[in-house]
Every structure is written in C-alpha cells, then in structure tokens.
Scaffold this motif. Structure first.
Motif, short mmCIF file in Angstrom:
data_model
loop_
_atom_site.label_atom_id
_atom_site.label_comp_id
_atom_site.label_asym_id
_atom_site.label_seq_id
_atom_site.Cartn_x
_atom_site.Cartn_y
_atom_site.Cartn_z
N ILE A 150 0.75 -0.92 -0.37
CA ILE A 150 -0.27 -0.24 0.19
C ILE A 150 0.69 1.12 -0.48
N ARG A 151 0.97 1.91 -0.92
CA ARG A 151 1.13 3.34 -0.96
C ARG A 151 1.45 4.68 0.02
N SER A 152 2.24 4.53 0.75
CA SER A 152 1.78 5.02 1.92
C SER A 152 1.36 6.88 2.62
N GLY A 153 0.98 6.73 2.82
CA GLY A 153 -0.36 8.24 3.47
C GLY A 153 -1.58 7.76 2.02
N ILE A 154 -1.90 6.62 1.75
CA ILE A 154 -3.14 6.71 1.37
C ILE A 154 -3.95 5.96 2.64
N ARG A 155 -5.47 6.26 1.97
CA ARG A 155 -6.05 6.19 3.95
C ARG A 155 -7.28 5.06 3.65
N ASN A 156 -7.48 5.50 1.55
CA ASN A 156 -9.10 4.73 1.01
C ASN A 156 -8.89 4.05 0.50
N VAL A 157 -8.81 2.70 0.40
CA VAL A 157 -8.37 2.04 -0.78
C VAL A 157 -9.63 0.55 -1.24
N GLU A 158 -9.70 0.24 -2.34
CA GLU A 158 -11.12 -0.69 -2.44
C GLU A 158 -9.74 -1.75 -2.95
N ILE A 159 -10.00 -2.80 -2.60
CA ILE A 159 -9.24 -3.81 -2.85
C ILE A 159 -9.88 -4.39 -3.89
N TRP A 160 -9.45 -5.52 -4.88
CA TRP A 160 -10.77 -6.05 -6.30
C TRP A 160 -10.10 -7.31 -5.72
N ALA A 161 -10.59 -7.72 -6.34
CA ALA A 161 -9.89 -9.50 -6.37
C ALA A 161 -10.71 -10.49 -8.31
N LYS A 162 -10.30 -11.22 -8.34
CA LYS A 162 -10.76 -11.57 -9.72
C LYS A 162 -9.61 -13.23 -9.51
N ALA A 163 -10.19 -14.28 -10.21
CA ALA A 163 -9.67 -15.51 -9.84
C ALA A 163 -10.36 -16.21 -12.06
N VAL A 164 -8.71 -16.83 -12.07
CA VAL A 164 -8.70 -17.42 -13.46
C VAL A 164 -8.69 -19.06 -12.53
N ASP A 165 -9.61 -19.71 -13.45
CA ASP A 165 -9.48 -21.39 -14.07
C ASP A 165 -9.01 -22.29 -14.85
N SER A 166 -8.68 -23.62 -14.60
CA SER A 166 -7.99 -23.88 -15.15
C SER A 166 -8.40 -24.32 -16.92
N CYS A 167 -9.44 -23.58 -17.32
CA CYS A 167 -9.81 -23.04 -18.78
C CYS A 167 -9.55 -22.01 -19.37
N TYR A 168 -8.37 -20.94 -17.86
CA TYR A 168 -8.26 -19.56 -18.15
C TYR A 168 -9.39 -18.96 -18.86
N ASN A 169 -10.49 -19.06 -18.14
CA ASN A 169 -11.10 -18.44 -17.78
C ASN A 169 -11.16 -17.82 -16.62
N THR A 170 -11.68 -16.13 -16.74
CA THR A 170 -12.07 -15.08 -15.84
C THR A 170 -12.82 -14.24 -15.25
N GLN A 171 -13.29 -13.64 -14.71
CA GLN A 171 -14.45 -12.77 -14.25
C GLN A 171 -14.56 -12.30 -14.95
N PRO A 172 -15.24 -11.33 -15.33
CA PRO A 172 -16.21 -9.60 -15.69
C PRO A 172 -15.50 -8.57 -14.69
N GLU A 173 -15.09 -8.03 -15.67
CA GLU A 173 -14.62 -6.68 -14.57
C GLU A 173 -15.76 -6.15 -13.92
N THR A 174 -16.76 -5.33 -14.32
CA THR A 174 -18.21 -5.09 -13.83
C THR A 174 -19.39 -5.84 -13.29
N PHE A 175 -20.91 -5.39 -13.26
CA PHE A 175 -21.83 -5.98 -12.70
C PHE A 175 -22.70 -5.67 -14.65
N ARG A 176 -22.23 -3.86 -14.88
CA ARG A 176 -23.09 -3.43 -16.05
C ARG A 176 -23.08 -4.61 -17.13
#
Ligand code: MTE
Ligand code: MO
Length: 471
Positions: free
Chosen positions: A424-450
C-alpha cells in the motif's frame, strides 16, 4: 368465487386475456388483481392464487404479508365475501413452517419463511470444510418431515412401466462414494448486481456458498441397477423431484443432462452424509443429490423421485427460473424458453475479510489479510490464480492459494481459499480491494456488473470490490 381462472391461461403477464379478469380473496375482501398482475414482474407466481384465497400462499411466501402489500391490495378491492363464505376453513390452517428445524443463530436470514440464510463471510473462509450448522440454507418451501424407516426413493425409466423403489437400507448397500464439493446458489452475490440496477430475488451477499464432504452412492450405480444402459442415446436428462411441495401440490424439481448423471467422472451422488453426519434436515435429510460443479438449484434435497427421460424437468425452477439473459432483456420481453437452464457455474471469487469499510492495519508498507476469500469454478475446473489490486488495476498482486484440494480437473469440485499480502502506498487511507480468479480453462471474471446484469440477478461473478480504510 364465481371465477375460477385456470393457471395455465395466464402463464405470463404478456399472455393475460383482458376479458378474463383475475380475482383473489383475502380475509373477507374480494380483489380484482388483473391490472396488478400485468404490471408486476413474476406475476405468474401470484396466479397460483387466482380464483381463491391468497392466505395459504402468503403463509408460504411470507414476504408478501406486509403493510405495503396490503395497502396495494386494498386499492383493488371490488367487494366482499358473504359472512358464510369468509368463515371457511381458515381456522384449520396452521403455519406450514412450524415443523422446520432449529437453526444456528449465526446464520443471517435473507428470508425466514421459507428459510434462507447465509454464513457470516468472515466465518465462511475460516475453514476449508464448512461446518453443517454454518452451511447456507436455500429453501423454497417448508422443510418436509421424512421418517427414514419408511422412506422410499422411486426410480422411473420413462416409457417403461417399471419403477424401482429403494429404501434407505437398499441404497446403503451400493458402494459408498465420498466427494468434497462446493455448492453455490446461482444468486450468490446478488446484492452487488442489484446495485447496478434492481433485480428480482433474495438479496444474497457473498456467502450463499459452502464446501462440504458428501458421502452416498453413485447415481450411476443406481441407474445401471435400474436397467439403464449408459450408451443408450435415447436418454438426454435425469430429473429429480423433492418431496417438498407448494399449496398446489407441486414438488420442487430439477434435472441434469444424462451424461453428467451417468459419467463416472461426473461424481454425481445420492448423498446420505454431510461432513460425516446424516444430512441435516435443512440440507435434504435423508437423501439429497449432489451434482458437483453444477449450480445449487440442481442439487435436489429431500429426494423423492428420479426419472430417466428424453426431456428436462418441467418444473418451474428448471423452466422459468435459474436462467441467464442479456442485460437488455426486461420483464416485458423475457422469454424463459429461449435461454438454457444454468448447469455448470462460471468462475467466481469473493473477498470475505476484511468487510466493507473495515479499518485494516498497514505493516511494513503492506496490508496482510489472512483468510481473505474463496474462489471457485464450476464444471470441475480448478482455480489456478487469484489476482488482487488496490489501485484500480494498475498493479496486480498474485494471491496465495492457501487451501486447495489435490483433485485434478475436470473433477476438482472444491473451492480454493486464498490470502494476500498487498503493498500500500504510504498516506493512502481509502482503498478498494478488487479480486478476480482464473480457472484451469483460463476463464476469468468480468470486470463489472454492468455488462452481465440480468433480470433475475444470477451468475453474479464480476470482480469483487471491497472498500476499506487503512491505518
Ligand atoms: N431441493 C429442494 N427439494 N427444495 C429446494 O428448495 N433449493 C435448491 C437446492 N435444492 C431446493 C433444493 C437451491 S436453489 C439451492 S441453492 C440448494 O438446494 C441449497 O442447498 P442448501 O440449502 O443445502 O445450501
Ligand atoms: Mo439457489
């Protein structure tokens, strides 16, 4: 009660014939709900009560019995029943949920009748195996009371007039097969999708999922013993019926493709044990189908009947629910016959600790979170990587896969628990953690719900995003 509208005439709001009005009664009032049904998404559910009293249905779907709904209904009142008629058998009507089992107080209910509840997320990722009493519960109807001594499972092969009846003892004579598998509801993480635009369904957080060890008999063994030839091209589906039923007598039902049911590597079992104990009542006592890698809805609990068929189950939950649609499909345009029923679920992950807006300590310029989350993919695929970012994707950090089953795809049925040490860069107080997984078919998750939004709020697998504060 002079109008008795057959349900089948009104399968969808679009199909409502305007000159056939729909009446229901509530207490002594008579209501014309035709216009309401046309406006109301899921109007076909209300039509179960057409021509009769809504009370037995409201006992079943208690969410409707609230002041707002009653107020809406009052506006539609067209008259009253005679004293005599309104005194019908209501007194004898008991709460169909009164014999539901007791539940652990920590389960957070999304609805009480029927009972639906998820595990607190921080407890969910503490253990690779979810304890029975913490495992999420998704019931559509009251929990049936089944006597294991008299229980019988019916196996029907369509077109032959032979049915096989199996007691619990008969079933236990087949070789015992044990698998560890994650079960997840199609609506898991729906509460995030609904923020994009409202969807219809229970407002699940990220914990309508759990991982358990299930033991029972292979469905394949039971089918073969019932005379099924696994190479017979005629068979396309295997249907399951629970013994839980709605006021019209319809039981919960679903089906899976025949290949999944018969394939040895499909690992479909008729389970009688969950984590070494008899399956608890909420989870399907005495027998439930476990269809690993496949959406929760097909894992039919309180199994009463199996049918080998050329066709899918015609149940509401197979045909008119648990399907995905385009973000532009709405309740006016939706045609459930046009989308396939969900079977294998797509890859997903979720951050379970920290929770939204939690304060997290920075040490040596990093935040360290143990038991951060889970990741899982359907179809027996395994998680090969989880990526985490705290700067909107400028830099990604590879998570540690802390707990993972050794089974290889396409028989990897369990989730993976992961954690990460994130700079985490120093001084930053508010952060948003994002996570995405990759499976053995190399499928991954879409970025947004939109762009994956769908009206029922299923398949909610966009990046999981959790805002936190650092200290
Ligand atoms: N089986 C029956 N008979 N009745 C149900 O309501 N709900 C289904 C499935 N099997 C259901 C059922 C759904 S939608 C899910 S997500 C899972 O069971 C939930 O299983 P659990 O309650 O053991 O977590
Ligand atoms: Mo579900």
């Amino acid at each position: 009660q002079e109008k008795n509208c057959p349900i089948t005439h009104y399968r969808k709001s679009q199909n409502i014939v305007q000159d056939k009005r729909i009446w229901v009664t509530y207490k002594e009032g008579v209501y014309d709900i035709t216009d309401f049904v046309i406006e109301h998404p899921g109007g076909d559910q209300i039509l179960l009560a057409a021509g009769s009293s809504v009370e037995p249905f409201w006992m079943l779907y208690a969410v409707h019995n609230n002041p707002h709904v009653l107020q809406q209904l009052e506006a539609l009142r067209i008259g009253n029943l005679s004293k005599q008629d309104s005194q019908h058998s209501l007194e004898n009507m008991s709460d169909p949920y009164s014999s539901d089992p007791p539940r652990h107080a920590v389960l957070k209910p999304a609805s009480v009748k029927p009972f639906n509840a998820e595990t607190p997320p921080f407890l969910l990722v503490e253990q690779f195996i979810t304890p029975n009493e913490l495992f999420y519960v998704r019931n559509h109807l009251p929990v049936p009371q089944i006597d294991p001594e008299t229980y019988e499972l019916e196996v029907e092969v369509e077109g032959s007039n032979k049915t096989v009846l199996l007691t619990l003892d008969d079933l236990k004579k087949f070789p015992k097969h044990t698998i560890t598998a994650t079960i997840m509801c199609a609506g898991n993480r729906r509460s995030e999708m609904t923020k994009e635009k409202p969807v219809k369904g229970l407002n699940w957080g990220p914990a309508a999922v759990g991982n358990a060890t299930w033991a029972g008999v292979r469905l394949r063994d039971v089918l073969k013993k019932s005379g099924i030839n696994e190479d017979d091209k005629k068979w396309k589906h295997v249907q399951f019926e629970g013994v839980d039923f709605d006021p019209t007598g319809k039981t919960y039902g679903a089906s899976i493709p025949f290949w999944k049911a018969i394939d040895k590597r499909g690992d479909v079992i008729l389970a009688y044990e969950m984590n070494g104990s008899p399956i608890p009542r909420d989870h399907g006592f005495p027998i439930r189908v476990i269809v690993p890698g496949v959406v929760g809805a097909r894992n039919v609990k309180w199994l009463g009947k199996i049918t080998v068929s050329e066709n899918e189950s015609d149940s509401h939950w197979q045909q008119n629910d648990y399907k995905g649609f385009s973000p532009s499909t709405n309740w006016d345009t939706v045609d459930f016959s046009k989308s396939p029923a969900i079977q294998e679920l797509p890859v997903i992950s979720a951050i379970c600790t920290p929770s939204a807006n939690e304060v997290v300590k920075v040490q040596d310029g990093h935040i360290l979170v143990k038991d951060l989350g889970y990741a899982w993919s359907g179809g027996g695929q395994k998680i090969v990587r989880v990526d985490v970012t705290v700067d909107g994707g400028n830099t990604w950090h590879i998570a540690d896969l802390d707990c993972q089953d050794a089974a290889e795809p396409p028989q990897h049925w369990s989730w993976t628990l992961w954690s990460a040490r994130i700079p985490i860069r120093s001084g930053i107080r508010n952060v948003e953690i994002w996570a995405k997984a990759v499976d053995s078919c190399y499928n991954t998750q879409p970025e947004t719900f939109r762009n994956i939004w769908n009206l029922r709020g299923v398949l909610n697998n966009a990046y999981h995003r959790v805002p936190i504060k650092t200290q």
